[in-house]
Design an enzyme around this catalytic site. Structure first.
Site, PDB file in Angstrom:
ATOM      1  N   TYR A 201      -7.292   6.612   7.944  1.00  9.79           N
ATOM      2  CA  TYR A 201      -6.779   5.621   6.983  1.00  9.79           C
ATOM      3  C   TYR A 201      -6.914   4.209   7.580  1.00  9.79           C
ATOM      4  O   TYR A 201      -7.454   3.300   6.946  1.00  9.79           O
ATOM      5  CB  TYR A 201      -5.311   5.907   6.635  1.00  9.79           C
ATOM      6  CG  TYR A 201      -4.619   4.734   5.989  1.00  9.79           C
ATOM      7  CD1 TYR A 201      -4.877   4.400   4.665  1.00  9.79           C
ATOM      8  CD2 TYR A 201      -3.731   3.928   6.716  1.00  9.79           C
ATOM      9  CE1 TYR A 201      -4.268   3.291   4.083  1.00  9.79           C
ATOM     10  CE2 TYR A 201      -3.121   2.834   6.138  1.00  9.79           C
ATOM     11  CZ  TYR A 201      -3.390   2.514   4.825  1.00  9.79           C
ATOM     12  OH  TYR A 201      -2.793   1.417   4.260  1.00  9.79           O
TER      13      TYR A 201
ATOM     14  N   SER B  32      -3.931  -3.916   6.290  1.00 13.45           N
ATOM     15  CA  SER B  32      -2.689  -3.398   6.861  1.00 13.45           C
ATOM     16  C   SER B  32      -2.556  -3.846   8.314  1.00 13.45           C
ATOM     17  O   SER B  32      -3.554  -4.030   9.016  1.00 13.45           O
ATOM     18  CB  SER B  32      -2.748  -1.864   6.810  1.00 13.45           C
ATOM     19  OG  SER B  32      -1.759  -1.304   7.634  1.00 13.45           O
TER      20      SER B  32
ATOM     21  N   LYS C  63      -9.378   0.631   6.627  1.00 16.66           N
ATOM     22  CA  LYS C  63      -8.942  -0.765   6.443  1.00 16.66           C
ATOM     23  C   LYS C  63      -9.772  -1.694   7.336  1.00 16.66           C
ATOM     24  O   LYS C  63     -10.216  -2.764   6.912  1.00 16.66           O
ATOM     25  CB  LYS C  63      -7.457  -0.910   6.766  1.00 16.66           C
ATOM     26  CG  LYS C  63      -6.545  -0.187   5.783  1.00 16.66           C
ATOM     27  CD  LYS C  63      -6.621  -0.787   4.403  1.00 16.66           C
ATOM     28  CE  LYS C  63      -5.832  -0.014   3.374  1.00 16.66           C
ATOM     29  NZ  LYS C  63      -6.133  -0.370   1.993  1.00 16.66           N
TER      30      LYS C  63
ATOM     31  N   GLY D  99       1.036   9.177  17.160  1.00 14.60           N
ATOM     32  CA  GLY D  99       0.335   7.982  16.673  1.00 14.60           C
ATOM     33  C   GLY D  99       1.249   6.791  16.440  1.00 14.60           C
ATOM     34  O   GLY D  99       0.776   5.684  16.209  1.00 14.60           O
TER      35      GLY D  99
HETATM   36  P1  NAD Z   1      -0.224   3.250  -4.307  1.00 13.86           P
HETATM   37  O1  NAD Z   1      -0.813   4.581  -3.987  1.00 13.86           O
HETATM   38  O2  NAD Z   1       1.075   3.201  -5.005  1.00 13.86           O
HETATM   39  O3  NAD Z   1      -1.284   2.395  -5.134  1.00 13.86           O
HETATM   40  C1  NAD Z   1      -2.681   2.554  -5.012  1.00 13.86           C
HETATM   41  C2  NAD Z   1      -3.245   2.768  -6.404  1.00 13.86           C
HETATM   42  O4  NAD Z   1      -4.660   2.914  -6.311  1.00 13.86           O
HETATM   43  C3  NAD Z   1      -2.696   4.024  -7.079  1.00 13.86           C
HETATM   44  O5  NAD Z   1      -2.200   3.676  -8.361  1.00 13.86           O
HETATM   45  C4  NAD Z   1      -3.917   4.942  -7.189  1.00 13.86           C
HETATM   46  O6  NAD Z   1      -3.866   5.746  -8.348  1.00 13.86           O
HETATM   47  C5  NAD Z   1      -5.053   3.945  -7.197  1.00 13.86           C
HETATM   48  N1  NAD Z   1      -6.346   4.450  -6.696  1.00 13.86           N
HETATM   49  C6  NAD Z   1      -6.583   5.102  -5.531  1.00 13.86           C
HETATM   50  N2  NAD Z   1      -7.889   5.393  -5.432  1.00 13.86           N
HETATM   51  C7  NAD Z   1      -8.494   4.892  -6.540  1.00 13.86           C
HETATM   52  C8  NAD Z   1      -9.828   4.868  -7.013  1.00 13.86           C
HETATM   53  N3  NAD Z   1     -10.829   5.456  -6.327  1.00 13.86           N
HETATM   54  N4  NAD Z   1     -10.098   4.263  -8.185  1.00 13.86           N
HETATM   55  C9  NAD Z   1      -9.102   3.692  -8.908  1.00 13.86           C
HETATM   56  N5  NAD Z   1      -7.814   3.700  -8.524  1.00 13.86           N
HETATM   57  C10 NAD Z   1      -7.523   4.296  -7.348  1.00 13.86           C
HETATM   58  O7  NAD Z   1      -0.155   2.436  -2.934  1.00 13.86           O
HETATM   59  P2  NAD Z   1       0.507   1.026  -2.612  1.00 13.86           P
HETATM   60  O8  NAD Z   1       1.597   1.262  -1.664  1.00 13.86           O
HETATM   61  O9  NAD Z   1       0.747   0.263  -3.851  1.00 13.86           O
HETATM   62  O10 NAD Z   1      -0.679   0.373  -1.784  1.00 13.86           O
HETATM   63  C11 NAD Z   1      -1.640  -0.480  -2.378  1.00 13.86           C
HETATM   64  C12 NAD Z   1      -2.684  -0.852  -1.336  1.00 13.86           C
HETATM   65  O11 NAD Z   1      -2.032  -1.479  -0.239  1.00 13.86           O
HETATM   66  C13 NAD Z   1      -3.442   0.345  -0.760  1.00 13.86           C
HETATM   67  O12 NAD Z   1      -4.784  -0.044  -0.547  1.00 13.86           O
HETATM   68  C14 NAD Z   1      -2.743   0.590   0.562  1.00 13.86           C
HETATM   69  O13 NAD Z   1      -3.591   1.191   1.503  1.00 13.86           O
HETATM   70  C15 NAD Z   1      -2.391  -0.832   0.979  1.00 13.86           C
HETATM   71  N6  NAD Z   1      -1.262  -0.878   1.920  1.00 13.86           N
HETATM   72  C16 NAD Z   1      -0.086  -0.290   1.566  1.00 13.86           C
HETATM   73  C17 NAD Z   1       0.978  -0.309   2.466  1.00 13.86           C
HETATM   74  C18 NAD Z   1       2.289   0.350   2.117  1.00 13.86           C
HETATM   75  O14 NAD Z   1       3.109   0.552   3.011  1.00 13.86           O
HETATM   76  N7  NAD Z   1       2.570   0.689   0.872  1.00 13.86           N
HETATM   77  C19 NAD Z   1       0.833  -0.938   3.715  1.00 13.86           C
HETATM   78  C20 NAD Z   1      -0.380  -1.546   4.026  1.00 13.86           C
HETATM   79  C21 NAD Z   1      -1.430  -1.512   3.115  1.00 13.86           C
HETATM   80  C1  UD1 Z   2       2.903   3.905   8.387  1.00  8.65           C
HETATM   81  C2  UD1 Z   2       1.488   4.209   8.814  1.00  8.65           C
HETATM   82  C3  UD1 Z   2       0.636   2.963   8.628  1.00  8.65           C
HETATM   83  C4  UD1 Z   2       0.713   2.504   7.180  1.00  8.65           C
HETATM   84  C5  UD1 Z   2       2.182   2.291   6.802  1.00  8.65           C
HETATM   85  C6  UD1 Z   2       2.337   1.948   5.362  1.00  8.65           C
HETATM   86  C7  UD1 Z   2       1.627   5.960  10.499  1.00  8.65           C
HETATM   87  C8  UD1 Z   2       1.457   6.284  11.942  1.00  8.65           C
HETATM   88  N1  UD1 Z   2       1.467   4.658  10.184  1.00  8.65           N
HETATM   89  O1  UD1 Z   2       3.404   2.837   9.170  1.00  8.65           O
HETATM   90  O2  UD1 Z   2      -0.709   3.221   8.967  1.00  8.65           O
HETATM   91  O3  UD1 Z   2      -0.015   1.290   7.000  1.00  8.65           O
HETATM   92  O4  UD1 Z   2       2.929   3.493   7.052  1.00  8.65           O
HETATM   93  O5  UD1 Z   2       1.989   2.995   4.525  1.00  8.65           O
HETATM   94  O6  UD1 Z   2       1.887   6.820   9.679  1.00  8.65           O
HETATM   95  N2  UD1 Z   2      10.315   7.101  10.674  1.00  8.65           N
HETATM   96  C9  UD1 Z   2      11.306   8.016  10.966  1.00  8.65           C
HETATM   97  N3  UD1 Z   2      11.467   9.086  10.124  1.00  8.65           N
HETATM   98  C10 UD1 Z   2      10.694   9.269   9.014  1.00  8.65           C
HETATM   99  C11 UD1 Z   2       9.687   8.318   8.712  1.00  8.65           C
HETATM  100  C12 UD1 Z   2       9.524   7.242   9.570  1.00  8.65           C
HETATM  101  O7  UD1 Z   2      12.018   7.870  11.949  1.00  8.65           O
HETATM  102  O8  UD1 Z   2      10.888  10.263   8.297  1.00  8.65           O
HETATM  103  C13 UD1 Z   2      10.166   5.922  11.562  1.00  8.65           C
HETATM  104  C14 UD1 Z   2       8.779   5.806  12.179  1.00  8.65           C
HETATM  105  O9  UD1 Z   2       8.729   6.505  13.401  1.00  8.65           O
HETATM  106  C15 UD1 Z   2       8.654   4.282  12.346  1.00  8.65           C
HETATM  107  C16 UD1 Z   2       9.470   3.716  11.173  1.00  8.65           C
HETATM  108  O10 UD1 Z   2      10.333   4.768  10.760  1.00  8.65           O
HETATM  109  O11 UD1 Z   2       9.271   3.862  13.533  1.00  8.65           O
HETATM  110  C17 UD1 Z   2       8.624   3.283   9.989  1.00  8.65           C
HETATM  111  O12 UD1 Z   2       7.766   4.355   9.599  1.00  8.65           O
HETATM  112  P1  UD1 Z   2       6.857   4.289   8.286  1.00  8.65           P
HETATM  113  O13 UD1 Z   2       7.672   3.861   7.136  1.00  8.65           O
HETATM  114  O14 UD1 Z   2       6.135   5.586   8.169  1.00  8.65           O
HETATM  115  O15 UD1 Z   2       5.830   3.105   8.580  1.00  8.65           O
HETATM  116  P2  UD1 Z   2       4.826   2.863   9.814  1.00  8.65           P
HETATM  117  O16 UD1 Z   2       4.870   3.953  10.795  1.00  8.65           O
HETATM  118  O17 UD1 Z   2       5.079   1.503  10.325  1.00  8.65           O
END
Ligand code: NAD
Ligand code: UD1
Length: 338
Positions: free
Chosen positions: A149, A124, A153, A294
């Site tokens: 979290y 991330s 990563k 944060g």
């Molecule tokens: P998600 O929660 O939809 O998918 C993660 C999946 O992993 C889920 O289906 C969950 O059931 C499964 N899981 C969790 N722990 C497990 C375990 N111990 N064993 C087996 N399965 C398990 O999330 P996502 O948005 O698809 O994210 C996927 C990956 O990308 C995650 O590692 C997340 O941290 C990373 N990531 C997501 C974002 C985002 O904004 N969505 C941003 C940066 C990184």
């Molecule tokens: C967040 C996480 C980050 C994670 C990412 C994807 C935090 C501090 N960071 O990132 O670690 O990798 O999600 O899961 O939580 N916002 C609003 N109102 C809301 C929600 C968000 O104004 O109800 C604003 C936030 O202040 C930010 C932007 O929208 O400026 C995006 O927020 P969000 O979607 O939560 O993503 P990140 O903060 O970038």
């Protein structure tokens, strides 16, 4: 080619499985369904018209993993499985360290035992911390993470770097995602958060569908053009396609590689609200609220390394991201259901 997709039933994993199947790969999904539903696996099959093997298994379950590797000849692993809720990680850090870090170690041990040493990992942009200025580049120093979290990563990246350094047969792609949104064009798979969403776009979609009254815009006094936070939103299908390039990379070359997956464009919260209003054809009610602890003002990528080395770039813009998020939400008001 068989690709084990941990967390493949989740948001990004399900979209990646569709693209893997479309490209002729043979994904095998492993998920404990702690944050997803088996319905998403059914829909992957429905969209592609192809079958996909599914194991309900935890990545911390070594015996379960060994069975999966024994039953299948797996060429590479895409490792999405992990917990991702920032506030939950602050209130329950041990669960996050155990699941994300502990689980990744068990997975790598099982991979090594099975002779499969190619992994693509979901990292991330959070690993850049708050000190680095955007556009963020892969060679910038890792920042200080602000929550458990993010720390998971950072540590998993280090574990994979050390593993690659210890054994030249390993190959890892560390993919630093920016803000994935959008959904598959079919409207059949998308993001299905539990409870009240933490992230911006899932929150907006629930306001637009009438489940939530209004969006709280967290801060309008940041040093950004309109005072609201700026982020690099990326369409989940572009992100999924980046994983196919990363799989090619780990299959073709050993070593540890780090790539940003973003568009390089930053949009403010209010710009996203405006784009979403255009997509759904109605106003999205919002109020200005305090900053979220944060949060940083601005975070966007320099995506040029992925373009040069992987031949990948994001092509879908903010309007398409909002249209596709809205199609998924409006056609599935309760997500995948119970
Ligand atoms: P998600 O929660 O939809 O998918 C993660 C999946 O992993 C889920 O289906 C969950 O059931 C499964 N899981 C969790 N722990 C497990 C375990 N111990 N064993 C087996 N399965 C398990 O999330 P996502 O948005 O698809 O994210 C996927 C990956 O990308 C995650 O590692 C997340 O941290 C990373 N990531 C997501 C974002 C985002 O904004 N969505 C941003 C940066 C990184
Ligand atoms: C967040 C996480 C980050 C994670 C990412 C994807 C935090 C501090 N960071 O990132 O670690 O990798 O999600 O899961 O939580 N916002 C609003 N109102 C809301 C929600 C968000 O104004 O109800 C604003 C936030 O202040 C930010 C932007 O929208 O400026 C995006 O927020 P969000 O979607 O939560 O993503 P990140 O903060 O970038």
């Amino acid at each position: 080619m068989s690709i084990l997709v941990t967390g493949g039933a989740g948001f990004i994993g399900s979209h990646t499985c569709v693209e893997l199947l479309n490209a002729g790969y043979d994904p095998i999904i492993l998920d404990n369904l702690c944050n997803s539903k088996s319905e998403s696996v059914k829909r992957i099959k429905e969209i592609t018209g192809k079958d996909v093997k599914f194991y309900k298994c935890d990545i911390r379950d070594r015996e379960g993993l060994d069975k999966v590797f024994a039953e299948n000849k797996i060429d590479a692993v895409i490792h999405f499985a992990g917990l991702k809720c920032v506030p939950e990680s602050i209130s329950n850090p041990l669960e996050y360290y155990d699941n994300n870090i502990g689980g990744s170690v068990v997975l790598c041990e099982a991979m090594a035992a099975a002779g499969c040493k190619k992994i693509v990992f979901s990292s991330s942009a959070t690993v850049y911390g708050s000190e680095n200025p955007s556009p963020l580049k892969e060679d910038m120093p890792e920042g200080k993470t602000t929550n458990p979290y993010g720390t998971t990563k950072l540590y998993i990246e280090r574990i994979l770097k050390d593993t690659c350094a210890s054994d030249s047969e390993w190959s890892a792609c560390l993919l630093r995602y920016f803000n994935p949104i959008g959904a598959h064009k079919s409207g059949r798979i998308g993001e299905d958060p539990n409870g009240i969403p933490n992230n911006l776009v899932p929150y907006i979609t629930q306001v637009a569908i009438g489940k939530l009254d209004h969006l709280n815009v967290n801060g309008d006094d940041y040093p950004t053009p309109d005072g609201t936070g700026v982020r690099d939103y990326i369409h989940v299908v572009d992100l999924a396609l980046g994983h196919l390039k990363a799989v090619e990379k780990v299959l073709g070359e050993n070593g540890c590689f780090t790539y940003n997956l973003g568009t390089g464009n930053g949009y403010s919260v209010l710009e996203v609200v405006k784009a979403f209003e255009k997509a759904c054809g109605k106003p999205v009610k919002y109020v200005i609220a305090p900053r979220r602890p944060g949060d940083i003002a601005t975070c966007y990528s320099d995506p040029s390394k992925a373009k040069e080395e992987l031949g990948w770039e994001a092509v879908r813009g903010i309007d398409e991201m909002c249209e596709d998020s809205w199609r998924w939400q409006s056609q599935n008001p309760d997500g995948y259901g119970d």
